[in-house]
Write an enzyme that holds these catalytic residues in place. Structure first.
Site, mmCIF file in Angstrom:
data_model
loop_
_atom_site.group_PDB
_atom_site.id
_atom_site.type_symbol
_atom_site.label_atom_id
_atom_site.label_comp_id
_atom_site.label_asym_id
_atom_site.label_seq_id
_atom_site.Cartn_x
_atom_site.Cartn_y
_atom_site.Cartn_z
ATOM 1 N N CYS A 8 0.971 -0.916 -0.017
ATOM 2 C CA CYS A 8 -0.368 0.289 -0.268
ATOM 3 C C CYS A 8 0.882 1.663 -0.159
ATOM 4 O O CYS A 8 1.937 1.730 -1.335
ATOM 5 C CB CYS A 8 -1.017 -0.122 1.413
ATOM 6 N N ASP A 65 -8.090 -3.105 -8.324
ATOM 7 C CA ASP A 65 -7.766 -1.924 -7.013
ATOM 8 C C ASP A 65 -8.482 -0.466 -7.695
ATOM 9 O O ASP A 65 -7.774 -0.271 -9.113
ATOM 10 C CB ASP A 65 -6.126 -1.698 -7.865
ATOM 11 N N HIS A 111 -7.486 -3.534 -4.038
ATOM 12 C CA HIS A 111 -6.401 -2.930 -3.178
ATOM 13 C C HIS A 111 -6.274 -3.950 -2.324
ATOM 14 O O HIS A 111 -6.916 -3.826 -1.862
ATOM 15 C CB HIS A 111 -6.422 -1.234 -3.452
#
Length: 294
Positions: free
Chosen positions: A172, A229, A261
């Site tokens: 991330c 994502d 994601h």
């Protein structure tokens, strides 16, 4: 959304996840007791738990420019000069998932260290919602971040780690950190970025996005991304790939069909086991190829 602080693409990807049922998730109390942050949303009951058998693991105190940075490390017992792998965390602070990943790397033979480089803002694991977190993590200057990581490498070396075999992995926001550090460190042998945003919103503290840094990459990086994502469009990943190819830099990408994601985050509803398992295996292959892992 517009009233919230600067929405970075990693955060958009985190917050726009499919609805889910509460079944199969811990209560908030159980999640906190287990060491997870509440800001990331409900915590899955069947999180991966990695023990410390055969490892030495614990808290680190890392000397940095303006004092001491906390961190967490794990290393294999009875191995002299293990390779060093930095673990760059998400925006949620040094919570249990990051610690567990650190232990997983130690089981692969690495001296893994996760520095808590947001420590100057307090303990982020205690903050329970993303809008409160964003101003804190978005005010972290890249220059300070890179200096903190250099300090972590020096600490690992002082503890007997082999920084001649230095790697970094991140998730991330930490995936973005992997790209940034790979453009900064001449000592790095390889990096693996799990869904790190290739493009940044305007922020004077972040002079260059990963895509802008493509010509400056000093280490080969593997980028692992989710096709679904919502914060990082595949087109952005392809643009980063093209920029790296144009600069003749070594990088590979794998995009997982249907994966959102945070697909590796086994504590969250975004977890996708098949993609996560494959990505972990790709990560190992990459670090072995570039002689970080044995």
């Amino acid at each position: 959304m517009s009233a919230e602080p600067m929405q970075t693409s990693d955060v958009i990807g985190l917050t726009k996840v499919a609805p889910f049922s509460r079944r199969g998730f811990m209560t908030a109390t159980a999640a906190v007791t287990a060491g997870y942050t509440l800001a990331a949303g409900p915590v899955r009951a069947d999180v991966i738990k990695t023990d410390t058998d055969g490892l030495t693991a614990g808290e680190a105190k890392i000397k940095v420019a303006d004092g001491e940075m906390p961190g967490y490390f794990a290393r294999p017992n009875g191995v002299s000069n293990p390779p060093v792998v930095l673990v760059a965390m998400e925006i949620f602070g040094l919570h249990e998932y990051v610690r567990d990943v650190t232990r997983r790397l130690a089981k692969l033979g690495a001296f893994a260290v996760a520095p808590d480089y947001y420590f100057r803002k307090g303990d982020l694991t205690r903050i329970t919602d993303i809008p409160q977190l964003l101003p804190l993590v978005n005010s972290k200057p890249d220059a300070e971040l890179l200096s903190d990581l250099d300090g972590t490498v020096a600490w690992a070396k002082s503890q007997g780690g082999d920084t001649g075999r230095l790697g970094i992995i991140g998730f991330c926001r930490g995936g973005r950190t992997v790209w940034e550090y790979s453009a900064h460190s001449g000592a790095l042998k390889a990096g693996v970025a799990f869904y790190g945003p290739p493009v940044d919103p305007p922020n004077p503290l972040w002079p260059k996005s990963p895509t802008q840094l493509a010509p400056e990459m000093k280490a080969p990086v593997l980028g692992l991304y989710g096709e679904a994502d919502t914060g990082i469009p595949v087109a952005q990943v392809e643009a980063l790939k093209a920029a790296l190819a144009e600069a003749k830099k070594t990088a590979e990408f794998k995009i997982y069909p249907g994966a959102p994601h945070g697909f590796h985050a086994d504590y969250r509803s975004s977890y996708r086991k098949e993609a996560a398992d494959d990505a972990w295996s790709q990560m190992q292959g990459w670090l072995k190829k570039y002689k970080v892992l044995g």
